[in-house]
Design a protein around this motif. Structure first.
Motif, PDB file in Angstrom:
ATOM      1  N   ALA A 142       0.824  -1.215   0.000  1.00 30.20           N
ATOM      2  CA  ALA A 142       0.000   0.000   0.000  1.00 30.20           C
ATOM      3  C   ALA A 142       0.856   1.262   0.000  1.00 30.20           C
ATOM      4  CB  ALA A 142      -0.924  -0.001   1.218  1.00 30.20           C
ATOM      5  N   VAL A 143       2.078   1.145   0.502  1.00 35.38           N
ATOM      6  CA  VAL A 143       2.975   2.299   0.612  1.00 35.38           C
ATOM      7  C   VAL A 143       4.381   1.855   0.214  1.00 35.38           C
ATOM      8  CG1 VAL A 143       1.595   3.354   2.453  1.00 35.38           C
ATOM      9  CG2 VAL A 143       3.484   1.816   3.039  1.00 35.38           C
ATOM     10  N   ALA A 144       5.315   2.800   0.262  1.00 36.68           N
ATOM     11  CA  ALA A 144       6.704   2.473  -0.033  1.00 36.68           C
ATOM     12  C   ALA A 144       7.362   1.831   1.188  1.00 36.68           C
ATOM     13  CB  ALA A 144       7.462   3.733  -0.439  1.00 36.68           C
ATOM     14  N   PHE A 145       8.249   0.854   0.960  1.00 38.08           N
ATOM     15  CA  PHE A 145       9.087   0.249   1.993  1.00 38.08           C
ATOM     16  C   PHE A 145      10.538   0.594   1.683  1.00 38.08           C
ATOM     17  CE2 PHE A 145       5.353  -2.360   2.501  1.00 38.08           C
ATOM     18  CZ  PHE A 145       5.371  -2.777   3.825  1.00 38.08           C
ATOM     19  N   ARG A 146      11.260   1.123   2.679  1.00 38.34           N
ATOM     20  CA  ARG A 146      12.689   1.366   2.497  1.00 38.34           C
ATOM     21  C   ARG A 146      13.448   0.045   2.610  1.00 38.34           C
ATOM     22  NH1 ARG A 146      14.307   5.906   6.692  1.00 38.34           N
ATOM     23  NH2 ARG A 146      16.324   5.557   5.688  1.00 38.34           N
ATOM     24  N   LYS A 147      14.395  -0.173   1.691  1.00 37.47           N
ATOM     25  CA  LYS A 147      15.127  -1.437   1.691  1.00 37.47           C
ATOM     26  C   LYS A 147      16.433  -1.262   0.928  1.00 37.47           C
ATOM     27  CE  LYS A 147      15.826  -6.053   1.483  1.00 37.47           C
ATOM     28  NZ  LYS A 147      17.070  -6.076   0.684  1.00 37.47           N
ATOM     29  N   LYS A 148      17.539  -1.771   1.502  1.00 40.46           N
ATOM     30  CA  LYS A 148      18.827  -1.783   0.826  1.00 40.46           C
ATOM     31  C   LYS A 148      19.130  -3.195   0.332  1.00 40.46           C
ATOM     32  CE  LYS A 148      21.007   1.910   3.547  1.00 40.46           C
ATOM     33  NZ  LYS A 148      22.150   2.236   4.454  1.00 40.46           N
ATOM     34  N   PRO A 149      19.626  -3.354  -0.889  1.00 45.76           N
ATOM     35  CA  PRO A 149      20.060  -4.684  -1.333  1.00 45.76           C
ATOM     36  C   PRO A 149      21.220  -5.183  -0.467  1.00 45.76           C
ATOM     37  CG  PRO A 149      19.861  -3.165  -3.194  1.00 45.76           C
ATOM     38  CD  PRO A 149      19.767  -2.334  -1.938  1.00 45.76           C
ATOM     39  N   GLY A 150      21.336  -6.508  -0.379  1.00 41.83           N
ATOM     40  CA  GLY A 150      22.458  -7.092   0.349  1.00 41.83           C
ATOM     41  C   GLY A 150      22.088  -7.752   1.654  1.00 41.83           C
ATOM     42  N   ARG A 151      20.826  -7.774   2.007  1.00 48.75           N
ATOM     43  CA  ARG A 151      20.377  -8.474   3.208  1.00 48.75           C
ATOM     44  C   ARG A 151      18.883  -8.734   3.069  1.00 48.75           C
ATOM     45  NH1 ARG A 151      21.226  -3.138   6.973  1.00 48.75           N
ATOM     46  NH2 ARG A 151      19.459  -1.942   6.185  1.00 48.75           N
ATOM     47  N   THR A 152      18.417  -9.772   3.697  1.00 50.52           N
ATOM     48  CA  THR A 152      16.987 -10.052   3.754  1.00 50.52           C
ATOM     49  C   THR A 152      16.389  -9.274   4.920  1.00 50.52           C
ATOM     50  OG1 THR A 152      17.358 -12.263   2.859  1.00 50.52           O
ATOM     51  CG2 THR A 152      15.250 -11.867   3.949  1.00 50.52           C
TER      52      THR A 152
ATOM     53  N   LEU B  90      -5.209  -8.876  -1.462  1.00 51.30           N
ATOM     54  CA  LEU B  90      -4.496  -8.602  -0.223  1.00 51.30           C
ATOM     55  C   LEU B  90      -3.576  -7.389  -0.378  1.00 51.30           C
ATOM     56  CD1 LEU B  90      -3.530 -12.211   0.934  1.00 51.30           C
ATOM     57  CD2 LEU B  90      -5.243 -10.698   1.952  1.00 51.30           C
ATOM     58  N   VAL B  91      -3.630  -6.509   0.610  1.00 53.26           N
ATOM     59  CA  VAL B  91      -2.808  -5.307   0.630  1.00 53.26           C
ATOM     60  C   VAL B  91      -2.072  -5.271   1.962  1.00 53.26           C
ATOM     61  CG1 VAL B  91      -2.810  -2.774   0.563  1.00 53.26           C
ATOM     62  CG2 VAL B  91      -4.388  -4.063  -0.880  1.00 53.26           C
ATOM     63  N   VAL B  92      -0.800  -4.835   1.959  1.00 51.59           N
ATOM     64  CA  VAL B  92      -0.027  -4.806   3.194  1.00 51.59           C
ATOM     65  C   VAL B  92       0.609  -3.429   3.366  1.00 51.59           C
ATOM     66  CG1 VAL B  92       2.133  -5.662   2.155  1.00 51.59           C
ATOM     67  CG2 VAL B  92       1.654  -6.082   4.581  1.00 51.59           C
ATOM     68  N   ARG B  93       0.731  -2.992   4.617  1.00 47.36           N
ATOM     69  CA  ARG B  93       1.394  -1.735   4.956  1.00 47.36           C
ATOM     70  C   ARG B  93       2.202  -1.951   6.231  1.00 47.36           C
ATOM     71  NH1 ARG B  93      -1.941   0.420   9.067  1.00 47.36           N
ATOM     72  NH2 ARG B  93      -4.027  -0.546   9.071  1.00 47.36           N
TER      73      ARG B  93
ATOM     74  N   ASP C 123      18.397  -9.457  -2.551  1.00 44.50           N
ATOM     75  CA  ASP C 123      18.827  -8.548  -3.619  1.00 44.50           C
ATOM     76  C   ASP C 123      17.830  -7.432  -3.898  1.00 44.50           C
ATOM     77  OD1 ASP C 123      21.206  -9.994  -4.081  1.00 44.50           O
ATOM     78  OD2 ASP C 123      20.093 -11.454  -5.274  1.00 44.50           O
ATOM     79  N   GLN C 124      16.713  -7.418  -3.208  1.00 47.47           N
ATOM     80  CA  GLN C 124      15.666  -6.457  -3.466  1.00 47.47           C
ATOM     81  C   GLN C 124      16.039  -5.072  -2.962  1.00 47.47           C
ATOM     82  OE1 GLN C 124      11.970  -7.942  -2.020  1.00 47.47           O
ATOM     83  NE2 GLN C 124      10.718  -6.269  -2.842  1.00 47.47           N
ATOM     84  N   GLY C 125      15.612  -4.027  -3.709  1.00 46.29           N
ATOM     85  CA  GLY C 125      15.811  -2.644  -3.294  1.00 46.29           C
ATOM     86  C   GLY C 125      14.519  -2.068  -2.728  1.00 46.29           C
ATOM     87  N   PRO C 126      14.369  -0.752  -2.751  1.00 43.78           N
ATOM     88  CA  PRO C 126      13.166  -0.123  -2.203  1.00 43.78           C
ATOM     89  C   PRO C 126      11.893  -0.621  -2.904  1.00 43.78           C
ATOM     90  CG  PRO C 126      14.883   1.510  -2.636  1.00 43.78           C
ATOM     91  CD  PRO C 126      15.352   0.236  -3.246  1.00 43.78           C
ATOM     92  N   VAL C 127      10.826  -0.710  -2.124  1.00 40.70           N
ATOM     93  CA  VAL C 127       9.527  -1.144  -2.628  1.00 40.70           C
ATOM     94  C   VAL C 127       8.652   0.077  -2.840  1.00 40.70           C
ATOM     95  CG1 VAL C 127       7.445  -2.477  -2.098  1.00 40.70           C
ATOM     96  CG2 VAL C 127       9.702  -3.371  -1.467  1.00 40.70           C
ATOM     97  N   GLN C 128       8.026   0.160  -3.997  1.00 37.50           N
ATOM     98  CA  GLN C 128       7.133   1.283  -4.309  1.00 37.50           C
ATOM     99  C   GLN C 128       5.674   0.881  -4.087  1.00 37.50           C
ATOM    100  OE1 GLN C 128       8.523   4.180  -4.876  1.00 37.50           O
ATOM    101  NE2 GLN C 128      10.533   3.178  -4.798  1.00 37.50           N
ATOM    102  N   PRO C 129       4.789   1.864  -3.848  1.00 32.81           N
ATOM    103  CA  PRO C 129       3.368   1.536  -3.692  1.00 32.81           C
ATOM    104  C   PRO C 129       2.858   0.774  -4.913  1.00 32.81           C
ATOM    105  CG  PRO C 129       3.783   3.826  -3.055  1.00 32.81           C
ATOM    106  CD  PRO C 129       5.064   3.304  -3.655  1.00 32.81           C
ATOM    107  N   GLY C 130       2.143  -0.288  -4.646  1.00 32.74           N
ATOM    108  CA  GLY C 130       1.605  -1.129  -5.723  1.00 32.74           C
ATOM    109  C   GLY C 130       2.472  -2.318  -6.063  1.00 32.74           C
ATOM    110  N   ASP C 131       3.747  -2.321  -5.614  1.00 36.27           N
ATOM    111  CA  ASP C 131       4.632  -3.456  -5.891  1.00 36.27           C
ATOM    112  C   ASP C 131       4.164  -4.682  -5.112  1.00 36.27           C
ATOM    113  OD1 ASP C 131       6.161  -1.874  -7.503  1.00 36.27           O
ATOM    114  OD2 ASP C 131       7.876  -1.740  -6.126  1.00 36.27           O
ATOM    115  N   PRO C 132       4.344  -5.890  -5.691  1.00 38.36           N
ATOM    116  CA  PRO C 132       4.034  -7.106  -4.937  1.00 38.36           C
ATOM    117  C   PRO C 132       5.161  -7.439  -3.962  1.00 38.36           C
ATOM    118  CG  PRO C 132       4.807  -7.692  -7.119  1.00 38.36           C
ATOM    119  CD  PRO C 132       4.743  -6.178  -7.081  1.00 38.36           C
ATOM    120  N   VAL C 133       4.809  -7.902  -2.792  1.00 40.54           N
ATOM    121  CA  VAL C 133       5.788  -8.344  -1.789  1.00 40.54           C
ATOM    122  C   VAL C 133       5.318  -9.661  -1.204  1.00 40.54           C
ATOM    123  CG1 VAL C 133       6.626  -6.042  -1.187  1.00 40.54           C
ATOM    124  CG2 VAL C 133       4.674  -6.986   0.045  1.00 40.54           C
TER     125      VAL C 133
END
Length: 227
Positions: free
Chosen positions: A164-174, A189-192, A217-227
C-alpha cells in the motif's frame, strides 16, 4: 496414539544493564522484556519453558548458566551477548563448551544470531534487541523446536500481497518488516508497515499481523509493488 513428552527449553537473558520486572532500576538499567517475550512464544508452541533469569556479563556466570541449561533441557534460547562488543561473551562460550554451527546472518533485524549445540541441547543465541529476538525466533527457532516436538508441518503460510505504501530497503540483506495485511477495495491482499521498524520498537510487533519478507537482492519497494 503415539505421544511424546513436552520439549524442555531453557532460556535466559544476558546483560548487566537488565533488571527483571518489579525490581527497582539502577542508573543505566532497563527492564528485561526479552525473557517474557520468549516465555510467551515457547508456551504458545506447547514447550515447557525453564526460566533461568538474567545472566550477568561475566564469562564464568554465562558458562554456569549454559551448563545448567544443557543439563536440564532439550534446547536453549538466550538473548543478547552475540554481537561484537567488549561484554558479548555468548558465542565464545558456546564455542568453548560445544559447537557454533553458524554466526551472523545477512538479515535485518537479527544479524548477530548464533546457532550451535552444547552437550545434547541445541542452542539458539538470539540478539538482544526486542524485535530481533522475535524475528529470529520465528524464522529460525520456531520450526526447529516444532520439528523436535514431532510436528509434521510447521511453517506458517507465505502469501503475495500488494504494497500500500513504499518500503525502504537496501540490497544485500533479507529484511523482515512488520506489517498489517488486509483486503483492499478490490478484494486483493494489501499490506502496509505497522509503524516504526526500529529493532527496539516492540509496538511494531504487537500491532502487526504479518511479516513482510523483502529478499536479499531487493531494493526499495514502491506503492503497488508485490511483496
Amino acid at each position: 496414539v503415539g505421544v511424546r513428552r513436552r520439549l524442555r527449553v531453557a532460556f535466559f537473558s544476558t546483560g548487566d544493564e537488565l533488571a527483571s520486572i518489579g525490581e527497582p532500576l539502577a542508573p543505566g538499567q532497563v527492564y528485561d522484556s526479552n525473557r517474557y517475550t520468549i516465555h510467551g512464544m515457547l508456551e504458545r508452541l506447547g514447550a515447557e519453558p525453564i526460566d533461568l533469569g538474567v545472566v550477568r556479563d561475566d564469562p564464568a556466570a554465562l558458562e554456569d548458566a549454559m551448563r545448567m541449561a544443557s543439563g536440564s533441557a532439550d534446547a536453549i534460547v538466550s538473548s543478547g551477548g552475540v554481537s561484537v562488543g567488549e561484554a558479548d561473551f555468548t558465542r565464545d562460550t558456546m564455542a568453548r563448551m560445544g559447537d557454533v554451527h553458524f554466526w551472523k546472518i545477512a538479515m535485518r533485524p537479527g544479524r548477530p544470531m548464533a546457532f550451535g549445540r552444547i552437550g545434547n541441547a541445541i542452542y539458539f543465541g538470539l540478539p538482544g534487541n526486542p524485535v530481533a529476538v522475535m524475528i529470529t525466533f520465528y524464522f529460525f527457532a520456531r520450526d526447529a523446536l516444532l520439528a523436535m516436538m514431532g510436528a509434521q508441518r510447521t511453517s506458517p503460510p507465505l502469501l503475495r500481497a500488494r504494497s500500500a505504501v513504499a518500503f525502504r530497503k537496501k540490497p544485500g540483506r533479507t529484511e523482515y518488516q512488520r506489517g498489517i495485511l488486509e483486503p483492499g477495495d478490490d478484494g486483493a491482499l494489501v499490506v502496509r508497515p505497522s509503524g516504526s521498524q526500529g529493532s527496539g520498537v516492540l509496538r511494531s510487533m504487537s500491532e502487526a499481523n504479518c511479516i513482510v519478507v523483502l529478499h536479499h537482492d531487493q531494493g526499495p519497494v514502491q506503492p503497488g509493488d508485490p511483496v
